[in-house]
Each structure stands twice: as C-alpha cells, then as structure tokens.
Scaffold this motif. Sequence first.
Motif, PDB file in Angstrom:
ATOM      1  N   MET A 128       0.771  -1.228   0.000  1.00 11.28           N
ATOM      2  CA  MET A 128       0.000   0.000   0.000  1.00 11.28           C
ATOM      3  C   MET A 128       0.816   1.300   0.000  1.00 11.28           C
ATOM      4  SD  MET A 128      -3.114  -0.924  -0.222  1.00 11.28           S
ATOM      5  CE  MET A 128      -4.189  -2.323   0.042  1.00 11.28           C
ATOM      6  N   THR A 231      -6.527  -8.780   6.986  1.00 11.27           N
ATOM      7  CA  THR A 231      -6.517  -7.324   7.109  1.00 11.27           C
ATOM      8  C   THR A 231      -7.593  -6.878   8.095  1.00 11.27           C
ATOM      9  OG1 THR A 231      -8.154  -6.853   5.366  1.00 11.27           O
ATOM     10  CG2 THR A 231      -5.856  -7.110   4.683  1.00 11.27           C
ATOM     11  N   TYR A 235      -7.073   1.064   4.153  1.00 12.32           N
ATOM     12  CA  TYR A 235      -5.867   1.880   4.092  1.00 12.32           C
ATOM     13  C   TYR A 235      -6.223   3.315   3.730  1.00 12.32           C
ATOM     14  CZ  TYR A 235      -1.149   3.420   2.951  1.00 12.32           C
ATOM     15  OH  TYR A 235       0.048   4.098   2.925  1.00 12.32           O
ATOM     16  N   TYR A 240      -5.356   0.686   9.797  1.00 16.86           N
ATOM     17  CA  TYR A 240      -5.288  -0.396   8.819  1.00 16.86           C
ATOM     18  C   TYR A 240      -4.146  -1.325   9.218  1.00 16.86           C
ATOM     19  CZ  TYR A 240      -4.800  -2.984   4.430  1.00 16.86           C
ATOM     20  OH  TYR A 240      -4.723  -3.983   3.487  1.00 16.86           O
ATOM     21  N   ALA A 273      -0.848   0.883   9.617  1.00 13.29           N
ATOM     22  CA  ALA A 273      -0.973   2.276   9.181  1.00 13.29           C
ATOM     23  C   ALA A 273      -2.127   2.932   9.926  1.00 13.29           C
ATOM     24  CB  ALA A 273      -1.207   2.358   7.674  1.00 13.29           C
ATOM     25  N   ASN A 281      -1.212  10.185   6.905  1.00 17.79           N
ATOM     26  CA  ASN A 281      -1.248   8.738   7.036  1.00 17.79           C
ATOM     27  C   ASN A 281       0.152   8.236   7.397  1.00 17.79           C
ATOM     28  OD1 ASN A 281      -2.078   6.086   6.991  1.00 17.79           O
ATOM     29  ND2 ASN A 281      -2.184   5.927   4.767  1.00 17.79           N
ATOM     30  N   SER A 283       2.704   5.037   8.619  1.00 14.59           N
ATOM     31  CA  SER A 283       2.739   3.581   8.493  1.00 14.59           C
ATOM     32  C   SER A 283       4.096   3.017   8.856  1.00 14.59           C
ATOM     33  CB  SER A 283       2.376   3.150   7.060  1.00 14.59           C
ATOM     34  OG  SER A 283       3.350   3.565   6.138  1.00 14.59           O
TER      35      SER A 283
END
Length: 344
Positions: A128, A231, A235, A240, A273, A281, A283
């Motif tokens: 991602m 998961t 995202y 996430y 993340a 964002n 991560s």
Amino acid sequence: MEIKMNKKLLALAIIAVSSNAVAVELYNEDGTTFDIGGHVSVALEGSDEGDTGLTAVSPRINFNATHELGNGFVADAKGEWALNYLDGGENAFTTRLGYIGVTHADFGRAVAGTQWAPYYAVAGVADMPIAFANDFIYEDHGNLGTGRAEEMLSYGKMFEMGDAGKLGVAAGWQGRKTDSDSNAEYGNRAQIALNYNVAGFSANYSYNTGDVNYATKLKSVTSESHVISGTYGIYGSGLYVAGVYAMNENMNTDAALINKLIEDSSAYEALVAYALDNSLNLSLNYESVVDNDASKTVYSTSAIQAEYNFTDKFVGFTGYQLDLGNDYNNKEDNKWMLGARYYL
C-alpha cells in the motif's frame, strides 16, 4: 440500469485491486462512460551505498471505459502504461495493464488480458505505501501471475451473505509462453483465490501453480505458491493492519550475484498504518524472504513512512527503509525517499 449503479456493480465484482484511484470522466451518455486516470510521481531518493537523485515512483496513465450490454451485463476495458519521463529514450511508454471485462451482478465477472491477478488480491494487501512496499510479489510477476499477470483469463464472483459478510471466489489461467528476454518456457499456469470479509476484517487465501523451464535449468520445475493474508480496516481511513505469509517453491531467487532459484522459500509481509483526520497517514511495514533449505535470510527490511493529502489529487510522501540484514554477506543499505504524487 443507471450508470452510477453499474459502476458500483463493477467495484463489488472485481476482486483484483484497481490501480485507478482518481480519474477524470470525459464521457457519460447512453450507457457508455470513458475516463482518463493515472498519476505522475517524482521523488528525491538516496541510500547509504548510493548517490542521491531524482526517481519516478511508478507513474502511469490509463484509459477506462464501460458500456451497458443489456440484461444486466456491463463490459469494461482498460489500458494502462508506465511513463518514462525523467531520462527520455525510446521507451517512453511501457504496458502495465490491458484487458476487457464483462460483469453481471448474478453471474460474476470475467476478464481477459494483462490484469491484476486474483493472487495479488490476497498477497498484495500490504502493498500500500507509496515509497516502500512489497518486493517478493514482483519477482517475474507477469509470467508467474503474482502481480500484473500477462495474458491471463480470470473469473471472479462475490457472494453477499448479509450480516455474515462477503465471500469472494476467483480463478485465473495463463497459457503456454516463452519469455523473449530470458528464453524461459512457461507451461499452463492456474491460480485460485478466496476472500472473506466481515465487520472490517478479511481473511484470504490463494494458490498459484505451473511448470517453468528456466534457461539455466536442465528440466522443468514446478513454480507454486500458497499465500494467506488478513486485514483490518481500510488503508487511508483510520487504522489499517495487514499481514501476509507465503510458502513458495521455485518462485523466489537468492541474493547472490547468480540469482539462484530457491527451491523452498517463505515470504513475510506486515503493515500497520493509521490515517489521521487531517489526512496524514503514518505507516510501519516489514518484509523478509527466507531460503528454508539453506536456513538463510535472503533479505529483510522495515520502513517508516508518511503520506499527506494536500488535496484529493496532490499527495506528498516520505519514507526511510532500514535494511535489517541478510545471510549472504551483502552490505546493508538503508534507503530514504521524499516526493510528491499528482493524480490525473
């Protein structure tokens, strides 16, 4: 059926991940749509062992169309090309994707051409972040069908089960071919994928197999992979979390100069993340590949990254990847990247 409804239908039916995050609609009339998408991405990058310089970060342009066929069937077509705009040369455009698909709410979706494989919908859940993401998927991914599978015919269907969630089932097939660069001969390849989603969680499995006669081998070998993943969340929207584990035979190569094919390898990928309300964002990811027969780590890395959406179309990103070492005496090489992505 309205065009907006058909677009929703396509989004639910396509199990493979779409690379078209933002697009400009140019035409929408009489059951037909046409749009242009993609992005231009440039970054300043450097490492402990290399020079600092500009790099293009997977830029592409794509053309997308849908057309109502009647009786609930919708056809769609996509062409996508990687852009080479930093160093020029003859290969300004190289093919990434090119396919035709047909979708029906009850009968599922069939796709023919170069496409994101059903396998990738399972193995790519941690692929991602913009700067540093998955590597093991992309070893010979076009021929082996682990990423953007070349010359693939696939079928998928999503089953809605109310409060019990959704179950996605998909299969893909690639015919015999000879690679023009390596002269490797690939036999018929097949793969299946299962995706189960409920309450924000997903559990996924895929199997990929087929024989390959590599130019450096005296006989064909079976290149196959079992991959499982899970998961939580989406995202870019709050929390996430994703994890991937692959059990591979003749799918990965070692880190030596000869790039020896590994008969039995394992691959690991993890991503955590969190996207804040202000569009920042953050991560942290980890990846490693292990040669099980030799009990050697081929490579292992971890990266901390940040992405910020200044607007829906303009994203800034940065990342620092730590080389956690290997068992081949290759020198560790930490990397960094700072760049921007503009969506067309």
